[in-house]
Design a protein around this motif. Structure first.
Motif, mmCIF file in Angstrom:
data_model
loop_
_atom_site.group_PDB
_atom_site.id
_atom_site.type_symbol
_atom_site.label_atom_id
_atom_site.label_comp_id
_atom_site.label_asym_id
_atom_site.label_seq_id
_atom_site.Cartn_x
_atom_site.Cartn_y
_atom_site.Cartn_z
ATOM 1 N N ILE A 304 0.764 -1.175 -0.006
ATOM 2 C CA ILE A 304 0.094 -0.055 0.228
ATOM 3 C C ILE A 304 0.816 1.256 0.047
ATOM 4 C CG2 ILE A 304 -1.734 1.341 1.430
ATOM 5 C CD1 ILE A 304 -2.700 -1.409 2.295
ATOM 6 N N ILE A 305 0.572 2.057 -0.874
ATOM 7 C CA ILE A 305 1.281 3.350 -1.164
ATOM 8 C C ILE A 305 0.747 4.522 -0.154
ATOM 9 C CG2 ILE A 305 2.024 5.046 -2.647
ATOM 10 C CD1 ILE A 305 1.648 2.944 -4.759
ATOM 11 N N ILE A 306 1.451 5.127 0.849
ATOM 12 C CA ILE A 306 0.989 6.179 1.507
ATOM 13 C C ILE A 306 2.033 7.514 1.378
ATOM 14 C CG2 ILE A 306 0.799 7.203 3.787
ATOM 15 C CD1 ILE A 306 -1.183 4.861 3.267
ATOM 16 N N PRO A 307 1.363 8.597 0.888
ATOM 17 C CA PRO A 307 -0.036 8.859 0.661
ATOM 18 C C PRO A 307 -0.574 8.114 -0.406
ATOM 19 C CG PRO A 307 1.375 10.834 0.110
ATOM 20 C CD PRO A 307 2.268 9.800 0.638
ATOM 21 N N TYR A 308 -1.967 7.941 -0.436
ATOM 22 C CA TYR A 308 -2.547 7.291 -1.459
ATOM 23 C C TYR A 308 -2.391 7.913 -2.822
ATOM 24 C CZ TYR A 308 -4.822 5.052 2.443
ATOM 25 O OH TYR A 308 -4.935 4.385 3.585
ATOM 26 N N PRO A 309 -2.104 7.089 -3.928
ATOM 27 C CA PRO A 309 -1.820 7.883 -5.191
ATOM 28 C C PRO A 309 -3.003 8.873 -5.720
ATOM 29 C CG PRO A 309 -1.180 5.550 -5.091
ATOM 30 C CD PRO A 309 -2.249 5.767 -4.074
ATOM 31 N N ASP A 310 -2.521 9.647 -6.147
ATOM 32 C CA ASP A 310 -3.538 10.802 -7.148
ATOM 33 C C ASP A 310 -2.725 11.074 -8.237
ATOM 34 O OD1 ASP A 310 -4.959 12.735 -7.763
ATOM 35 O OD2 ASP A 310 -4.474 14.480 -6.392
ATOM 36 N N SER A 311 -2.974 10.283 -9.280
ATOM 37 C CA SER A 311 -2.088 10.249 -10.679
ATOM 38 C C SER A 311 -2.464 11.490 -11.382
ATOM 39 C CB SER A 311 -2.488 8.793 -11.500
ATOM 40 O OG SER A 311 -3.959 8.643 -11.517
ATOM 41 N N ASN A 312 -3.423 12.110 -11.270
ATOM 42 C CA ASN A 312 -3.932 13.411 -12.096
ATOM 43 C C ASN A 312 -3.628 14.717 -11.342
ATOM 44 O OD1 ASN A 312 -6.132 13.292 -10.456
ATOM 45 N ND2 ASN A 312 -7.560 13.030 -12.306
ATOM 46 N N GLY A 313 -3.450 14.502 -9.996
ATOM 47 C CA GLY A 313 -2.909 15.636 -9.260
ATOM 48 C C GLY A 313 -4.269 16.493 -8.974
ATOM 49 N N ASP A 314 -5.246 16.218 -9.195
ATOM 50 C CA ASP A 314 -6.457 16.979 -8.766
ATOM 51 C C ASP A 314 -7.001 17.203 -7.444
ATOM 52 O OD1 ASP A 314 -7.597 14.601 -8.387
ATOM 53 O OD2 ASP A 314 -9.201 14.999 -9.950
ATOM 54 N N GLY A 315 -6.029 16.315 -6.344
ATOM 55 C CA GLY A 315 -6.414 16.452 -4.996
ATOM 56 C C GLY A 315 -7.418 15.604 -4.746
ATOM 57 N N THR A 316 -7.683 14.694 -5.739
ATOM 58 C CA THR A 316 -8.737 13.396 -5.246
ATOM 59 C C THR A 316 -7.855 12.280 -5.379
ATOM 60 O OG1 THR A 316 -10.742 14.466 -5.873
ATOM 61 C CG2 THR A 316 -10.867 12.171 -5.266
ATOM 62 N N PRO A 317 -7.651 11.392 -4.460
ATOM 63 C CA PRO A 317 -7.011 10.120 -4.530
ATOM 64 C C PRO A 317 -7.608 9.025 -5.637
ATOM 65 C CG PRO A 317 -7.321 10.756 -2.214
ATOM 66 C CD PRO A 317 -8.068 11.598 -2.916
ATOM 67 N N ASP A 318 -6.873 8.415 -6.274
ATOM 68 C CA ASP A 318 -7.324 7.635 -7.378
ATOM 69 C C ASP A 318 -8.517 6.644 -6.767
ATOM 70 O OD1 ASP A 318 -5.574 8.725 -8.838
ATOM 71 O OD2 ASP A 318 -4.141 7.010 -8.836
ATOM 72 N N TYR A 319 -8.509 6.387 -5.749
ATOM 73 C CA TYR A 319 -9.534 5.161 -5.372
ATOM 74 C C TYR A 319 -10.780 6.051 -5.076
ATOM 75 C CZ TYR A 319 -9.352 6.639 -0.255
ATOM 76 O OH TYR A 319 -9.754 6.977 0.952
ATOM 77 N N LEU A 320 -10.854 7.220 -5.077
ATOM 78 C CA LEU A 320 -12.055 8.067 -4.878
ATOM 79 C C LEU A 320 -12.417 8.709 -6.169
ATOM 80 C CD1 LEU A 320 -11.617 9.585 -1.244
ATOM 81 C CD2 LEU A 320 -12.925 7.374 -1.971
ATOM 82 N N ASP A 321 -11.442 8.592 -7.012
ATOM 83 C CA ASP A 321 -11.692 9.389 -8.492
ATOM 84 C C ASP A 321 -11.996 8.328 -9.751
ATOM 85 O OD1 ASP A 321 -11.412 11.008 -10.682
ATOM 86 O OD2 ASP A 321 -9.670 11.729 -10.180
ATOM 87 N N PRO A 322 -13.267 8.583 -10.185
ATOM 88 C CA PRO A 322 -13.828 7.433 -11.233
ATOM 89 C C PRO A 322 -13.028 7.746 -12.415
ATOM 90 C CG PRO A 322 -15.512 8.832 -10.828
ATOM 91 C CD PRO A 322 -14.580 9.266 -9.789
ATOM 92 N N ASP A 323 -12.390 8.807 -12.516
ATOM 93 C CA ASP A 323 -11.771 9.198 -13.932
ATOM 94 C C ASP A 323 -10.288 8.732 -14.058
ATOM 95 O OD1 ASP A 323 -13.922 10.812 -14.778
ATOM 96 O OD2 ASP A 323 -13.258 12.560 -13.883
ATOM 97 N N THR A 324 -9.810 8.053 -12.999
ATOM 98 C CA THR A 324 -8.487 7.316 -12.769
ATOM 99 C C THR A 324 -8.570 5.969 -12.417
ATOM 100 O OG1 THR A 324 -8.105 7.967 -10.484
ATOM 101 C CG2 THR A 324 -7.360 9.504 -12.419
ATOM 102 N N ASN A 325 -7.810 5.147 -13.354
ATOM 103 C CA ASN A 325 -7.980 3.956 -12.855
ATOM 104 C C ASN A 325 -6.478 3.108 -13.087
ATOM 105 O OD1 ASN A 325 -8.185 2.782 -15.545
ATOM 106 N ND2 ASN A 325 -10.210 3.547 -15.286
#
Length: 325
Positions: A304-325
């Protein structure tokens, strides 16, 4: 039945009155549930009067006699006990907001304040649980008149505090109150089905009916009854209910302590026609994008990566962002 009160399904209750009409048949009058905003202050006055007129065996906790069992005992301030310190001078309080949907009520009420009163009679030597964790406790549930409606006093039992917040359980007050206490230390099995725990916490919770059964009747609990719980907190288990790698308490995104109103993919579940919705702490794919939360927060080796990844840098972690996977 021990700890049975927690598994009763809430039963909608109505009072009926039968009178002969012109055709000789009965007239049935249904009394709707009262409003949370009406009952909460009434319950609070009941509780405050109880706290002013009762005390607990604080002197024994302050200077434990030989063989003291560290049990909270409540008595009335009167006669030989007239000079005792009332519970009102010893309890702390916290406010919890309750909405009508939590009790399945048709009259819409949002965020009605309810007050929990709690007493820590003995500090535990361990850590405190959160409302998302499981706890190993001995307990007794009482009405304000001293009637015991449920107990497990000889053997401790596990309770999932998150589950007790569920609408059909009806004991949010218990779940909210226990985190104010600390657990104990080493647990030793005695070989007879019981355990001994070093330095466990001892406390009491008193809460209004809006954090309990409210208008429903559960066993010997009358409608609109404030409840008391005496608690021995042995140990805790930090929970990850959906095994997605994120502790359940971290899935309380709005930080209000209520786990069931955090559902990132609620719209997607609605669009899919699902009749059962899953809060984030119950959902292994929080954003509903088809990729599990655990995969979205882990590296190629499963760490598990801490902090949780936010690949598009929009402030929402990927696991809560349906636009990233």
């Amino acid at each position: 039945m021990k700890h049975g009160i927690f598994v009763f399904l809430l039963v909608a209750v109505c009072f009926t009155s039968c009178n002969n009409d012109d055709n000789g048949g009965p007239d049935v009058i249904s009394v709707p549930p009262r409003l949370l905003a009406e009952v909460a202050p009434e319950n609070d006055e009941e509780i405050k009067e109880f706290l002013q007129t009762h005390f607990y065996n604080y002197e024994e906790f302050e200077s434990p006699p030989a063989g003291f069992d560290f049990k909270i005992k409540i008595d009335t301030i009167a006669g030989a006990n007239a000079n005792k310190t009332p519970l009102a001078d010893q309890v702390s309080e916290m406010e919890i907001k309750v909405s009508s949907f939590e009790h399945g009520l048709s009259e819409e009420e949002i965020d009605v304040p309810h007050t929990i009163y709690y007493l820590s009679a003995r500090d535990g030597i361990g850590v405190s649980p959160t409302v998302a964790d499981s706890v190993f406790v001995r307990y007794e549930g009482l009405l304000l008149d001293g009637t015991s409606f449920d107990a497990s006093l000889n053997n401790a039992v596990w309770f999932d505090l998150a589950r007790l917040q569920d609408l059909q359980q009806g004991f949010r007050g218990f779940a909210e109150g226990v985190p104010n206490f600390k657990a104990g230390g080493t647990i030793t099995e005695n070989g007879d089905g019981t355990v001994t725990v070093d330095g466990y916490g001892v406390g009491m919770i008193i809460f209004p009916s809006g954090l309990g059964f409210f208008e429903a009747i559960g066993g010997s609990i009358p409608q609109y009854s404030p409840l008391i719980f005496n608690i021995d907190l042995y140990t805790i288990n930090i929970s990850d209910h959906d095994n997605d790698g994120i502790p359940s308490i971290q899935e309380d995104l709005n930080g209000n302590g209520y786990l069931y109103d955090d559902n990132t993919d609620a719209q997607g579940e609605e669009d899919a026609g699902l009749t059962v919705r899953f809060a984030n702490f119950q959902d292994a794919d929080d954003d509903g994008d088809g990729v599990s939360t655990r995969n979205e927060i882990s590296d190629d080796n499963g760490n598990i990566i801490i902090p949780y990844p936010d690949s598009n840098g929009d402030g929402t972690p990927d696991y809560l962002d349906p636009d990233t996977n």
